[in-house]
Design a protein around this motif. Structure first.
Motif, PDB file in Angstrom:
ATOM      1  N   ARG A 196       0.871  -1.214  -0.052  1.00  0.00           N
ATOM      2  CA  ARG A 196       0.137  -0.041   0.067  1.00  0.00           C
ATOM      3  C   ARG A 196       0.615   1.228   0.287  1.00  0.00           C
ATOM      4  O   ARG A 196       1.818   1.362   0.794  1.00  0.00           O
ATOM      5  N   ALA A 198       0.629   5.677  -0.193  1.00  0.00           N
ATOM      6  CA  ALA A 198       0.067   7.017   0.131  1.00  0.00           C
ATOM      7  C   ALA A 198       0.849   8.075   0.302  1.00  0.00           C
ATOM      8  O   ALA A 198       1.804   7.970   0.742  1.00  0.00           O
ATOM      9  N   ARG A 241       5.878  10.097   0.494  1.00  0.00           N
ATOM     10  CA  ARG A 241       5.303   8.937  -0.182  1.00  0.00           C
ATOM     11  C   ARG A 241       5.397   7.821   0.613  1.00  0.00           C
ATOM     12  O   ARG A 241       6.441   7.254   0.471  1.00  0.00           O
ATOM     13  N   ASP A 288      -8.059  11.973   6.866  1.00  0.00           N
ATOM     14  CA  ASP A 288      -8.466  12.384   5.695  1.00  0.00           C
ATOM     15  C   ASP A 288      -7.842  13.918   5.312  1.00  0.00           C
ATOM     16  O   ASP A 288      -8.006  14.169   3.980  1.00  0.00           O
ATOM     17  N   GLN A 293      -5.930  13.265  -1.407  1.00  0.00           N
ATOM     18  CA  GLN A 293      -7.081  12.551  -1.879  1.00  0.00           C
ATOM     19  C   GLN A 293      -6.808  11.906  -3.039  1.00  0.00           C
ATOM     20  O   GLN A 293      -5.845  12.280  -4.033  1.00  0.00           O
ATOM     21  N   ASP A 294      -7.086  10.607  -3.277  1.00  0.00           N
ATOM     22  CA  ASP A 294      -6.932   9.835  -4.770  1.00  0.00           C
ATOM     23  C   ASP A 294      -5.258   9.245  -4.761  1.00  0.00           C
ATOM     24  O   ASP A 294      -5.039   8.725  -5.878  1.00  0.00           O
ATOM     25  N   SER A 295      -4.621   9.260  -3.511  1.00  0.00           N
ATOM     26  CA  SER A 295      -3.340   8.939  -3.873  1.00  0.00           C
ATOM     27  C   SER A 295      -3.034   7.517  -3.231  1.00  0.00           C
ATOM     28  O   SER A 295      -1.979   7.103  -3.535  1.00  0.00           O
ATOM     29  N   THR A 296      -4.146   6.960  -2.542  1.00  0.00           N
ATOM     30  CA  THR A 296      -3.653   5.681  -1.884  1.00  0.00           C
ATOM     31  C   THR A 296      -3.814   4.460  -2.979  1.00  0.00           C
ATOM     32  O   THR A 296      -4.981   4.480  -3.743  1.00  0.00           O
ATOM     33  N   ARG A 297      -3.045   3.452  -3.140  1.00  0.00           N
ATOM     34  CA  ARG A 297      -2.879   2.543  -3.644  1.00  0.00           C
ATOM     35  C   ARG A 297      -2.622   1.182  -3.060  1.00  0.00           C
ATOM     36  O   ARG A 297      -1.736   0.928  -2.255  1.00  0.00           O
TER      37      ARG A 297
END
Length: 307
Positions: A196, A198, A241, A288, A293-297
């Motif tokens: 993961r 982020a 990151r 949050d 936002q939208d960076s977690t994989r």
């Protein structure tokens, strides 16, 4: 009905060295994460070459470095991953010099050898990231809150003197947890490895480390023996990151983690997600506000099985 489901294969089966001599995500001071996309039609050759290269590397570098290979489970088909676990940063320098003639970094071979390795993978698809186990204060993120979260297994002062020069002391990721080392799942002993990533806001980079370390240990304590979460920092890539290796015993452990996330128990991870991590003087805020936002994989990696 099968009452005895098959045991998930682990990456430990890839190496001949015993577990106590295998470097992994819990015991290494440096982890190189390399990935590459197999060229269409070259799958069998690429996987066979991966096995041969890994066996040769591990035999030659026992006690210094261990390479374990994985493949995307539900991501891009034919995407291979290697985790190269190093005893120290100094060993990284020695290994890259050893393989410099071939241009393949630590997995290089002797000068003049050409085994066709490069043609097995798509051009431009090979990526490598240097990961360092997190410890308090890394990259200037020390705060009083971090000191309060300090584990007794991890020394508070990260600066050491070697040969008259001061440097940041790297510690294996096993030191992040209060659990006994032999109870932790690692890249060598887990049946599945979820990776993961982020990105966190620079303004809250210190709070982010406290949040993620707290979450990791909360998962570890609630799912001991089934899941172990360890935190790593990206050394030469994108700043702030964060990388979390979520080591799972098997696929059912993922559903157990989902149950933990849904649990209202105050000792479960949900309590950390709703907690205020940013001080009132800085405007307050929960997780949050810290994570972009939208960076977690999430990527699910399965250890390569060599038949």
């Amino acid at each position: 009905m099968n009452d005895f489901p098959p045991t998930a294969a682990t990456a430990q089966h890839q190496v001949r060295t015993p577990p106590d001599k295998t470097l992994d995500t819990a015991s290494a001071e440096v982890v190189l994460w390399r990935s590459a996309q197999i060229r269409a039609g070259h799958g069998p050759r690429a996987r066979s070459a991966t096995r041969a290269l890994a066996e040769e590397f591990n035999e030659r570098n026992e006690g210094i470095a261990t390479v374990l290979s994985f493949e995307d489970a539900f991501g891009t088909r034919g995407r291979l991953h290697w985790l190269i676990h190093l005893r120290s940063m100094r060993d990284y320098t020695a290994l890259t010099q050893r393989g410099a003639d071939r241009g393949s970094g630590v997995l290089g071979r002797d000068a003049g050898e050409d085994d066709g390795w490069e043609e097995l993978f798509e051009a431009g698809s090979v990526q490598e990231t240097v990961l360092l186990p997190h410890r308090w204060g890394i990259f200037g993120t020390a705060t009083q809150a971090m000191a309060q979260q300090e584990s007794t297994r991890e020394g508070l002062n990260p600066v050491e003197t070697v040969d008259g020069r001061t440097r940041f002391q790297l510690l294996p990721a096993a030191r992040q947890s209060s659990l006994p080392i032999d109870s932790l799942l690692t890249s060598a002993s887990s049946g599945l490895l979820m990776h993961r990533t982020a990105q966190v806001h620079y303004a809250y980079r210190a709070e982010a480390r406290v949040l993620v370390r707290t979450l990791a240990e909360t998962y570890n304590l609630n799912a001991k023996g089934r899941t172990t979460v360890l935190l790593f920092e990206e050394a030469f890539g994108q700043m702030d990151r964060l990388h979390m290796f979520i080591h799972m015993a098997d696929i059912e452990a993922y559903q157990e983690l989902m149950a933990l996330d849904a649990s209202p128990d105050p000792s479960a991870p949900r309590a950390s997600y709703i907690q205020e991590w940013i001080s009132p003087e800085r405007g307050g805020g929960t997780w949050d506000k810290i994570v972009v936002q939208d960076s977690t994989r999430d990527g699910l990696l399965v250890p390569r099985t060599f038949g």
